[in-house]
Design a protein around this motif. Structure first.
Motif, mmCIF file in Angstrom:
data_model
loop_
_atom_site.group_PDB
_atom_site.id
_atom_site.type_symbol
_atom_site.label_atom_id
_atom_site.label_comp_id
_atom_site.label_asym_id
_atom_site.label_seq_id
_atom_site.Cartn_x
_atom_site.Cartn_y
_atom_site.Cartn_z
ATOM 1 N N UNK A 1 -16.113 -34.157 68.353
ATOM 2 C CA UNK A 1 -15.551 -33.149 67.460
ATOM 3 C C UNK A 1 -14.168 -32.761 67.991
ATOM 4 N N UNK A 2 -13.152 -33.240 67.302
ATOM 5 C CA UNK A 2 -11.773 -33.021 67.769
ATOM 6 C C UNK A 2 -11.423 -31.534 67.848
ATOM 7 N N UNK A 3 -12.123 -30.726 67.031
ATOM 8 C CA UNK A 3 -11.778 -29.298 66.992
ATOM 9 C C UNK A 3 -12.462 -28.488 68.100
ATOM 10 N N UNK B 1 -17.589 -20.540 65.485
ATOM 11 C CA UNK B 1 -16.232 -20.528 66.025
ATOM 12 C C UNK B 1 -15.779 -21.913 66.494
ATOM 13 N N UNK B 2 -16.626 -22.591 67.252
ATOM 14 C CA UNK B 2 -16.200 -23.840 67.907
ATOM 15 C C UNK B 2 -16.945 -25.086 67.436
ATOM 16 N N UNK B 3 -18.083 -24.898 66.802
ATOM 17 C CA UNK B 3 -18.906 -26.036 66.419
ATOM 18 C C UNK B 3 -19.638 -26.611 67.610
ATOM 19 N N UNK B 4 -20.153 -27.832 67.421
ATOM 20 C CA UNK B 4 -20.772 -28.576 68.520
ATOM 21 C C UNK B 4 -19.746 -29.577 69.055
ATOM 22 N N UNK B 5 -19.989 -30.103 70.236
ATOM 23 C CA UNK B 5 -19.097 -31.111 70.824
ATOM 24 C C UNK B 5 -19.093 -32.400 70.026
ATOM 25 N N UNK B 6 -20.177 -32.640 69.278
ATOM 26 C CA UNK B 6 -20.315 -33.898 68.538
ATOM 27 C C UNK B 6 -20.552 -33.626 67.062
ATOM 28 N N UNK B 7 -20.073 -34.546 66.225
ATOM 29 C CA UNK B 7 -20.351 -34.533 64.785
ATOM 30 C C UNK B 7 -21.200 -35.764 64.479
ATOM 31 N N UNK B 8 -22.046 -35.639 63.466
ATOM 32 C CA UNK B 8 -22.863 -36.786 63.065
ATOM 33 C C UNK B 8 -22.402 -37.221 61.674
ATOM 34 N N UNK C 1 -29.568 -32.340 67.771
ATOM 35 C CA UNK C 1 -28.389 -32.326 68.643
ATOM 36 C C UNK C 1 -28.443 -31.080 69.520
ATOM 37 N N UNK C 2 -28.218 -31.267 70.822
ATOM 38 C CA UNK C 2 -28.330 -30.146 71.771
ATOM 39 C C UNK C 2 -27.146 -30.149 72.722
ATOM 40 N N UNK C 3 -26.696 -28.962 73.080
ATOM 41 C CA UNK C 3 -25.648 -28.860 74.105
ATOM 42 C C UNK C 3 -25.820 -27.558 74.865
ATOM 43 N N UNK C 4 -25.394 -27.585 76.143
ATOM 44 C CA UNK C 4 -25.462 -26.334 76.899
ATOM 45 C C UNK C 4 -24.060 -25.859 77.275
ATOM 46 N N UNK C 5 -23.981 -24.728 77.917
ATOM 47 C CA UNK C 5 -22.685 -24.125 78.251
ATOM 48 C C UNK C 5 -21.958 -24.913 79.333
ATOM 49 N N UNK C 6 -22.709 -25.718 80.083
ATOM 50 C CA UNK C 6 -22.109 -26.485 81.194
ATOM 51 C C UNK C 6 -21.473 -27.786 80.699
ATOM 52 N N UNK C 7 -21.591 -28.070 79.410
ATOM 53 C CA UNK C 7 -20.938 -29.262 78.864
ATOM 54 C C UNK C 7 -21.867 -30.450 78.650
ATOM 55 N N UNK C 8 -23.151 -30.278 78.974
ATOM 56 C CA UNK C 8 -24.085 -31.378 78.706
ATOM 57 C C UNK C 8 -24.376 -31.417 77.202
ATOM 58 N N UNK C 9 -24.388 -32.606 76.636
ATOM 59 C CA UNK C 9 -24.720 -32.767 75.219
ATOM 60 C C UNK C 9 -25.651 -33.963 75.073
ATOM 61 N N UNK C 10 -26.676 -33.818 74.252
ATOM 62 C CA UNK C 10 -27.629 -34.909 74.056
ATOM 63 C C UNK C 10 -28.260 -34.788 72.671
#
Ligand code: PAN
Ligand code: ZN
Length: 183
Positions: free
Chosen positions: A180-182, A161-168, A105-114
């Motif tokens: 990820x709701x949080x 602090x924030x986690x990733x945008x996605x949970x598996x 799982x990857x994400x950048x600061x600009x909001x891209x997640x893949x």
């Protein structure tokens, strides 16, 4: 300089450093902290181990590590690594899967997640600027080799602090990637 890897088990002949992450080292990373505390009380199992080889930490050098990620879940969220941005965010990384079934799982600061599905023989590239986390979605160990600049460094703070945008999460015999709701 010359090392040897058992491609079946991921075992390296020469190892410079070993990191062991038990459930109790993962506080703040799994979304269900109650389920994590229960797991800690019930024997505090190892979640993953990292076996690292390094020549030198000075700029220009490469290091590599084999990660052995156990199979299991914490309240339905699959066992995973903490995940991190590199301290030097301009530095990328290469992941090569040796065994098991996982996700990168990857994400950048600009909001891209893949994310990339990983099975034996897959090579995944982590571009500069992307935080990365490995998740074991199978029922055996997920084992991979990672190659990275020796001075890349690990920044775990932002993820804790924030986690990733996605949970598996577990879904039937497989998995689902959910928001990820949080975050
Ligand atoms: C990997 C990771 C390893 C453990 O070698 O460090 O899989 O994951 P965490 O560091 O997120 O706990 C890597 O990406 N090195 O840069
Ligand atoms: Zn990394």
């Amino acid at each position: 300089m010359l090392n040897e890897i058992d491609l079946e088990t991921g075992k390296l002949r020469d190892i410079k450093n070993i990191v062991v992450r038990r459930a109790s080292d993962m506080r703040g990373f799994f979304s269900n902290s109650e389920a994590l505390e229960k797991l800690i009380e019930s024997g505090d199992p190892i979640i993953y181990e990292v076996f690292e080889w390094k020549y030198s930490s000075s700029p220009g050098n490469l290091s590599y590590a084999v990660t052995v990620l156990r199979s299991g879940d914490v309240g339905g969220e699959f066992y995973m690594t903490k995940g991190h941005y590199h301290e030097k965010e301009e530095m990328g990384e290469l992941y090569i899967c040796l065994r098991g079934r996982g996700l990168l799982l990857m994400q950048n600061r600009e909001g891209d997640v893949k994310w990339s599905e990983m099975k034996r023989g897959n090579i995944a590239y982590v571009p500069p600027g992307y935080a990365h986390r490995s998740i074991n979605v199978g029922d055996e160990e997920f084992i991979f080799l990672a190659v990275y600049p020796s001075d890349a460094g690990h920044n775990y703070g932002d993820i804790k602090e924030k986690g990733f945008r996605k949970l598996v999460m577990k879904k039937g015999d497989g998995y689902e990637v959910v928001d990820n709701e949080k975050y």
